[in-house]
Design an enzyme around this catalytic site. Structure first.
Site, PDB file in Angstrom:
ATOM      1  N   GLU A  85       0.766  -1.208  -0.013  1.00 44.57           N
ATOM      2  CA  GLU A  85      -0.139  -0.054   0.063  1.00 44.57           C
ATOM      3  C   GLU A  85       0.899   1.269  -0.094  1.00 44.57           C
ATOM      4  O   GLU A  85       1.799   1.416   0.965  1.00 44.57           O
ATOM      5  CB  GLU A  85      -0.980  -0.049   1.247  1.00 44.57           C
ATOM      6  CG  GLU A  85      -1.511   1.355   1.405  1.00 44.57           C
ATOM      7  CD  GLU A  85      -2.541   1.633   0.310  1.00 44.57           C
ATOM      8  OE1 GLU A  85      -2.128   2.941  -0.062  1.00 44.57           O
ATOM      9  OE2 GLU A  85      -3.366   1.019  -0.188  1.00 44.57           O
ATOM     10  N   GLU A 403     -27.019  12.626  -6.766  1.00 43.44           N
ATOM     11  CA  GLU A 403     -26.843  12.284  -5.285  1.00 43.44           C
ATOM     12  C   GLU A 403     -27.435  13.678  -4.614  1.00 43.44           C
ATOM     13  O   GLU A 403     -26.791  14.833  -4.934  1.00 43.44           O
ATOM     14  CB  GLU A 403     -25.496  11.875  -5.043  1.00 43.44           C
ATOM     15  CG  GLU A 403     -25.190  11.911  -3.583  1.00 43.44           C
ATOM     16  CD  GLU A 403     -23.746  11.758  -3.337  1.00 43.44           C
ATOM     17  OE1 GLU A 403     -23.091  12.227  -2.232  1.00 43.44           O
ATOM     18  OE2 GLU A 403     -23.221  11.165  -4.169  1.00 43.44           O
ATOM     19  N   HIS A 488     -14.885   8.822  -9.378  1.00 41.31           N
ATOM     20  CA  HIS A 488     -15.215   7.584  -9.612  1.00 41.31           C
ATOM     21  C   HIS A 488     -14.307   7.355 -10.924  1.00 41.31           C
ATOM     22  O   HIS A 488     -14.731   6.796 -12.107  1.00 41.31           O
ATOM     23  CB  HIS A 488     -16.587   7.400  -9.954  1.00 41.31           C
ATOM     24  CG  HIS A 488     -17.481   7.754  -8.850  1.00 41.31           C
ATOM     25  ND1 HIS A 488     -19.085   8.166  -8.956  1.00 41.31           N
ATOM     26  CD2 HIS A 488     -17.374   7.862  -7.456  1.00 41.31           C
ATOM     27  CE1 HIS A 488     -19.614   8.547  -7.867  1.00 41.31           C
ATOM     28  NE2 HIS A 488     -18.686   8.235  -6.825  1.00 41.31           N
ATOM     29  N   ASN A 526     -22.953   5.024  -8.068  1.00 37.87           N
ATOM     30  CA  ASN A 526     -21.561   4.851  -7.425  1.00 37.87           C
ATOM     31  C   ASN A 526     -20.995   3.581  -7.503  1.00 37.87           C
ATOM     32  O   ASN A 526     -21.436   2.768  -7.350  1.00 37.87           O
ATOM     33  CB  ASN A 526     -21.751   5.273  -6.012  1.00 37.87           C
ATOM     34  CG  ASN A 526     -22.309   6.927  -6.022  1.00 37.87           C
ATOM     35  OD1 ASN A 526     -23.476   6.918  -6.235  1.00 37.87           O
ATOM     36  ND2 ASN A 526     -21.620   7.719  -5.552  1.00 37.87           N
TER      37      ASN A 526
END
Length: 547
Positions: A85, A403, A488, A526
Site C-alpha cells: 500500500e 445524489e 469515480h 456509485n
C-alpha cells in the site's frame, strides 16, 4: 470515490424496486450464500514492511475494494498474501487524539503530498477555501491530469477511507451497458449479495430519517425533486446507522454529524479496515506494507515475478528500494494507479507482451457537481450528516442520477448540493511520455459538457419550478458547474480487452487486474459495490483454476 458527498441513491415504493433492482432482496439473500455482514469486532492488519529478497505466493498491489476481496478470498483458500500500500496505515491518532482530520479543518493528514489543499469545493460565499498545509502522505490524493483532477483515497483501505459510503447496486436493466461480457444473472444472484454482505451494507431507518435534523437537507431535496416530477430514491450505505442515531442524541463522539467524510471518518463508517481487511487479518495469512510503492514488475528467471518496491517516508522521500519475488501479482491500485503502472511497464519493456488495450477505456463515471440557492423558506439545516442517503433518478429520460449531497459547513446555507453521475460516451487513454518519464491521460475538459447537459435535465426543471437559481460561488468565481474532477475513476485495463473475462492479463500467466480499472468508464451509479462484486466473481474463478 466521492467528494464532500460521495454516493447516493434512493428508494420509495416502486421507485426503490425499480432503481435498485431488488437491492433489498440482495441484502436479505446474503445470508443464503453464507456471507453474513461482519461484526464490529475489528482485527487490524499489522503494518509489516516486507524485507528485500522476500518471496510471497501472492502479492496484491493496493488495499482498496478489489485488493481487499482478493486478499480475503486467497487467504481463506490457504494462500499466504502480502499487500503493498502506497499510503499510510492510518492506525495512529494525531495531536487531537483522532486518526483523521475534520473536513472543515484540513491539516497535514488531509492531502497526499501537497503543500496546499485542493478541495473539491474551492470557494464559498466569495472566499477561497484552500490553505497551506504541511506536505505529508495524507489521505486524499487530488491527482492532476490534463483536463481533470482525480480524487483518490490513500491508505490501507483505499477509497473506502474517503467516500460517503453510498453502496449502490445498479439497476439490472443497465448492467449490460456496464459490463457487457459478464453474466448478469450470476452477478445479481450471487456476487452482488456477497459484496453487499461483506461490505456491511444496510438501509437507513426511514422513520428516523423523516424527523432527524441532520437530514433536513435531504428532505428539502426530496420536496424539490418530487414537485418537479422526478423519482426520489433512497440508497443503502455502509455507515452504522445506530451509531449515527447516538451521534444525534449526543451520547457518542460525532463523526458523520461532525462533517467527517473526505479526510476520513473516525467512528461510524464501516470502511474496508473494519470489513474485508479485518476478516483477512483474522486468517493470519495476510500482511501489509504501508508506505510502500511498487515501481516495477518483471518476469523472474525461475518463474513468477520480480517486483521492485520503494519504501517511502511521510514526506514522500524514498527510504529503501527493495526487490521481492511473487508467484502471482494482483494489480489493485485503483483505476488510475493500476492503469498508470501497467502503461509504464508495457512501454518501458518491463512487461512488453501486455496487449494494446492497456491504458484504454478510461472514464470519469460522468461526475459533475452543482449547487442551488434555495428560498429562505427552504432552510437545509446547520447540522448535516456527511453520509448521503438518497438521490434523484432521471437516468432513463435524461441520463443522470443526482445524489442529494451534504454541504456540512456548520452554518445555514439555504443551499442544495448535488453530485451527478451521468451517461457519457467519452473515454480517455493513458500513454507513456518518455520525455517527462510520466504517464499522461488524454482527457479533455470539454467532454464534461455531455455530463452538464444531462444534469441540467434535472436542475433546470427544478429551478424553473421553484423559482431558484444555481449557486455560482462553489467552484470558482461565477462558476456553476464542478466539471473539473471525478471521484469515480473507472477503466484503463478493461475486462475482456486488456484481460480475459476474469481479470487475467493477456500476455502473462499469474498477473491479474482486480479493481476498478476493469470497468469501462461508466457504472451508472456509485461504483464501489460493483467493483467489489466483480472482484468476488473473478477471484472465485481464479482461486478455483489458478491455485
Amino acid at each position: 470515490m466521492s467528494g464532500y458527498p460521495l454516493s447516493a441513491k434512493g428508494i420509495d415504493g416502486v421507485s426503490r424496486r425499480r432503481f435498485l433492482a431488488g437491492t433489498g432482496s440482495l441484502l436479505g439473500a446474503a445470508a443464503l450464500v453464507g456471507h453474513a455482514a461482519p461484526a464490529h469486532a475489528e482485527t487490524r492488519l499489522v503494518n509489516t514492511p516486507i524485507p528485500t529478497g522476500a518471496h510471497v505466493p501472492a502479492l496484491v498491489v493496493g488495499t482498496g475494494y478489489g485488493g481487499s476481496v482478493a486478499a480475503l478470498r486467497l487467504a481463506r483458500a490457504g494462500v499466504n498474501v502480502h499487500m503493498v500500500e502506497m499510503g499510510m496505515a492510518w492506525d495512529t491518532p494525531g495531536p487531537d487524539g483522532k486518526i483523521f482530520a475534520n473536513t472543515t479543518k484540513p491539516d497535514y493528514r488531509s492531502f497526499w503530498l501537497r503543500s496546499r489543499t485542493k478541495q473539491p469545493l474551492s470557494n464559498f460565499l466569495g472566499f477561497p477555501l484552500d490553505k497551506d498545509v504541511p506536505c505529508h502522505t495524507g489521505i486524499l490524493d487530488a491527482e492532476d491530469f490534463a483536463g481533470i483532477t482525480v480524487y483518490q483515497g490513500r491508505g490501507v483501505g483505499g477509497g473506502s477511507l474517503v467516500n460517503g459510503g453510498m453502496a449502490v447496486t445498479p439497476r439490472r436493466e443497465n448492467f449490460a451497458a456496464i459490463l457487457p461480457t459478464v453474466d448478469a444473472q450470476e452477478m445479481y444472484a450471487t456476487y452482488y449479495p456477497r459484496a453487499n454482505a461483506g461490505l456491511g451494507v444496510t438501509n437507513v431507518d426511514q422513520a428516523w430519517w423523516e424527523s432527524a435534523s441532520c437530514y433536513q437537507y435531504a428532505r428539502v431535496g426530496r420536496k424539490h425533486a418530487q414537485r418537479s416530477g422526478f423519482p426520489f430514491v433512497f440508497v443503502p450505505n455502509v455507515y452504522d446507522w445506530e451509531y449515527m442515531k447516538q451521534e444525534l442524541a449526543g451520547s457518542v463522539p460525532r463523526s458523520a454529524l461532525d462533517g467527517e467524510v473526505i479526510y476520513g471518518n473516525n467512528n461510524g463508517k464501516k470502511t474496508l479496515q473494519k470489513t474485508y481487511l479485518s476478516q483477512a487479518a483474522a486468517t493470519g495469512r495476510v500482511t501489509v506494507s504501508a508506505l510502500h510503492k511498487v515501481t516495477s514488475v518483471t518476469p523472474a528467471p525461475g518463474g513468477g515475478y520480480t517486483v521492485a518496491i520503494d519504501q517511502i517516508d511521510t514526506t514522500g522521500a524514498t527510504l529503501a528500494s527493495k526487490t521481492v519475488t511473487a508467484d502471482k501479482v494482483f494489480f489493485a491500485a485503483g483505476s488510475v494507479g493500476t492503469s498508470k503502472l501497467l502503461t509504464r511497464l508495457k512501454a518501458t519493456g518491463a512487461l512488453p507482451a501486455l496487449n494494446d488495450q492497456i491504458g484504454k477505456g478510461w472514464g470519469d463515471n460522468g461526475n459533475v457537481m452543482c449547487g442551488r440557492a434555495n428560498h429562505m423558506w427552504d432552510p437545509t439545516g446547520k447540522l448535516q450528516s456527511a453520509m448521503p442517503t438518497a438521490g434523484i433518478d432521471n437516468w432513463d429520460a435524461g441520463g443522470a442520477f443526482a445524489e442529494v449531497a451534504p454541504l456540512p459547513t456548520g452554518i445555514e446555507t439555504y443551499a442544495s448540493f448535488y453530485l451527478s453521475i451521468t451517461k457519457t460516451p467519452h473515454r480517455a487513454e493513458f500513454t507513456w511520455n518518455p520525455a517527462t518519464g510520466k504517464v499522461d491521460l488524454s482527457w479533455q475538459q470539454a467532454w464534461k459538457q455531455t455530463s452538464i447537459d444531462a444534469a441540467k435535465t434535472i436542475f433546470d426543471k427544478i429551478n424553473a419550478k421553484e423559482g431558484t437559481i444555481y449557486r455560482t460561488d462553489l467552484f470558482g468565481v461565477y462558476k456553476i458547474w464542478g466539471d473539473h474532477l471525478t471521484y469515480h475513476p473507472l477503466g484503463g485495463a478493461v475486462l475482456g480487452k486488456a484481460t480475459d473475462n476474469h481479470g487475467r492479463l493477456h500476455g502473462y500467466q499469474g498477473l491479474y487486474v482486480i479493481d476498478g480499472a476493469l470497468i469501462p468508464g461508466n457504472a451508472s451509479v456509485n461504483p464501489f459495490v460493483t467493483i467489489t462484486a466483480l472482484a468476488e466473481r473473478n477471484i472465485e474463478r481464479i482461486v478455483a483454476e489458478d491455485f
